[in-house]
Scaffold this motif. Structure first.
Motif, mmCIF file in Angstrom:
data_model
loop_
_atom_site.group_PDB
_atom_site.id
_atom_site.type_symbol
_atom_site.label_atom_id
_atom_site.label_comp_id
_atom_site.label_asym_id
_atom_site.label_seq_id
_atom_site.Cartn_x
_atom_site.Cartn_y
_atom_site.Cartn_z
ATOM 1 N N HIS A 187 76.581 -16.882 10.933
ATOM 2 C CA HIS A 187 77.029 -15.497 10.826
ATOM 3 C C HIS A 187 78.062 -15.350 9.715
ATOM 4 O O HIS A 187 78.034 -14.382 8.946
ATOM 5 C CB HIS A 187 77.618 -15.022 12.155
ATOM 6 N N GLY A 188 78.980 -16.297 9.622
ATOM 7 C CA GLY A 188 80.008 -16.238 8.587
ATOM 8 C C GLY A 188 79.433 -16.295 7.188
ATOM 9 O O GLY A 188 79.825 -15.530 6.304
ATOM 10 N N ILE A 189 78.477 -17.189 6.976
ATOM 11 C CA ILE A 189 77.862 -17.314 5.650
ATOM 12 C C ILE A 189 77.078 -16.052 5.305
ATOM 13 O O ILE A 189 77.209 -15.504 4.201
ATOM 14 C CB ILE A 189 76.960 -18.563 5.596
ATOM 15 N N LEU A 190 76.266 -15.568 6.241
ATOM 16 C CA LEU A 190 75.468 -14.370 5.979
ATOM 17 C C LEU A 190 76.335 -13.137 5.744
ATOM 18 O O LEU A 190 76.071 -12.354 4.828
ATOM 19 C CB LEU A 190 74.489 -14.120 7.131
ATOM 20 N N SER A 191 77.367 -12.949 6.552
ATOM 21 C CA SER A 191 78.213 -11.775 6.365
ATOM 22 C C SER A 191 79.008 -11.861 5.069
ATOM 23 O O SER A 191 79.233 -10.847 4.404
ATOM 24 C CB SER A 191 79.145 -11.559 7.560
ATOM 25 N N MET A 192 79.410 -13.051 4.676
ATOM 26 C CA MET A 192 80.125 -13.213 3.409
ATOM 27 C C MET A 192 79.226 -12.832 2.235
ATOM 28 O O MET A 192 79.652 -12.110 1.320
ATOM 29 C CB MET A 192 80.608 -14.657 3.272
ATOM 30 N N VAL A 193 77.996 -13.295 2.260
ATOM 31 C CA VAL A 193 77.070 -12.985 1.172
ATOM 32 C C VAL A 193 76.717 -11.501 1.155
ATOM 33 O O VAL A 193 76.786 -10.844 0.111
ATOM 34 C CB VAL A 193 75.790 -13.856 1.287
ATOM 35 N N ILE A 194 76.371 -10.941 2.297
ATOM 36 C CA ILE A 194 75.916 -9.551 2.348
ATOM 37 C C ILE A 194 77.056 -8.572 2.105
ATOM 38 O O ILE A 194 76.907 -7.610 1.344
ATOM 39 C CB ILE A 194 75.226 -9.263 3.700
ATOM 40 N N LEU A 231 83.171 -4.902 12.226
ATOM 41 C CA LEU A 231 82.867 -6.002 11.311
ATOM 42 C C LEU A 231 83.998 -7.027 11.246
ATOM 43 O O LEU A 231 83.790 -8.141 10.767
ATOM 44 C CB LEU A 231 82.556 -5.455 9.915
ATOM 45 N N VAL A 232 85.181 -6.686 11.705
ATOM 46 C CA VAL A 232 86.279 -7.648 11.817
ATOM 47 C C VAL A 232 86.294 -8.266 13.219
ATOM 48 O O VAL A 232 86.594 -9.447 13.386
ATOM 49 C CB VAL A 232 87.633 -6.976 11.494
ATOM 50 N N THR A 233 85.934 -7.488 14.216
ATOM 51 C CA THR A 233 85.974 -7.956 15.597
ATOM 52 C C THR A 233 84.880 -8.983 15.899
ATOM 53 O O THR A 233 85.131 -9.966 16.598
ATOM 54 C CB THR A 233 85.844 -6.764 16.570
ATOM 55 N N VAL A 234 83.678 -8.776 15.363
ATOM 56 C CA VAL A 234 82.559 -9.673 15.670
ATOM 57 C C VAL A 234 82.841 -11.119 15.254
ATOM 58 O O VAL A 234 82.658 -12.032 16.062
ATOM 59 C CB VAL A 234 81.243 -9.141 15.055
ATOM 60 N N PRO A 235 83.310 -11.393 14.011
ATOM 61 C CA PRO A 235 83.600 -12.802 13.688
ATOM 62 C C PRO A 235 84.718 -13.386 14.544
ATOM 63 O O PRO A 235 84.700 -14.580 14.869
ATOM 64 C CB PRO A 235 84.019 -12.784 12.221
ATOM 65 N N CYS A 247 85.718 -15.330 6.654
ATOM 66 C CA CYS A 247 85.101 -14.045 7.020
ATOM 67 C C CYS A 247 86.106 -12.905 7.067
ATOM 68 O O CYS A 247 85.771 -11.778 6.714
ATOM 69 C CB CYS A 247 84.440 -14.148 8.394
ATOM 70 N N VAL A 248 87.307 -13.157 7.523
ATOM 71 C CA VAL A 248 88.251 -12.068 7.778
ATOM 72 C C VAL A 248 89.147 -11.757 6.581
ATOM 73 O O VAL A 248 89.432 -10.589 6.313
ATOM 74 C CB VAL A 248 89.084 -12.379 9.046
ATOM 75 N N ILE A 249 89.591 -12.752 5.836
ATOM 76 C CA ILE A 249 90.494 -12.520 4.700
ATOM 77 C C ILE A 249 89.921 -11.517 3.695
ATOM 78 O O ILE A 249 90.629 -10.613 3.270
ATOM 79 C CB ILE A 249 90.888 -13.849 4.019
#
Length: 120
Positions: free
Chosen positions: A6-13, A56-60, A88-90
Motif C-alpha cells: 500500500h505504501g509503495i502504490l500510494s507513493m507512486v500514485i 489518505l493520511v489515516t489509512v496508512p 507515506c505520511v511525510i
C-alpha cells in the motif's frame, strides 16, 4: 506486507505521477503537479477535499498499527513498517507541497524556476 505494498502504490500514485490523464479539458494546467498537489491547488475547492485528505493520511496509519500489532511488535517488522509509514505520511504534510527533494521528479521547464530559486 500489505502495508508495504500500500505504501509503495500510494507513493507512486499520489506523489510521483504527474498530470491528470483522465481530464480532457484541463489544457495542461495540471501537468506539473502530482495528484496530491492538485488536491491542494487553487483550482479545486479546498473544503471539498478535506475528508479525502484525512482518509489518505489515516489509512496508512491504521495499516501500520495493524501490521505492528499482528506482527507482535517484532523489532525488524516494526522498523520496516515505521519507515514505510514515514515515507507515506511525510509527503502529505503541508510544508511538502511542491517540494522536489534533490530535484527528483522535477518537470523540465516547469519546475526549473522553483528549483533554481531554492538553490540560490
Amino acid at each position: 506486507m500489505t502495508a508495504v505494498i500500500h505504501g509503495i502504490l500510494s507513493m507512486v500514485i499520489l506523489h510521483w505521477i504527474k498530470g491528470s490523464p483522465g481530464e480532457i479539458d484541463a489544457h495542461g494546467e495540471m501537468n506539473a503537479m502530482t495528484l496530491w498537489e492538485q488536491m491542494d491547488s487553487d483550482t479545486f475547492d479546498e473544503t471539498r477535499y478535506i475528508s479525502q485528505k484525512q482518509a489518505l493520511v489515516t489509512v496508512p496509519t491504521l495499516l501500520c498499527l495493524l501490521a505492528l500489532n499482528f506482527g507482535s511488535f517484532v523489532p525488524n517488522l516494526c522498523l520496516v513498517n515505521m519507515v514505510v509509514w514515514t515515507i507515506c505520511v511525510i509527503p502529505k504534510l503541508p510544508f511538502m507541497t511542491g517540494v522536489r527533494i534533490l530535484g527528483m521528479n522535477r518537470t523540465a521547464g516547469i519546475d526549473d524556476m522553483n528549483y533554481m530559486k531554492t538553490r540560490t
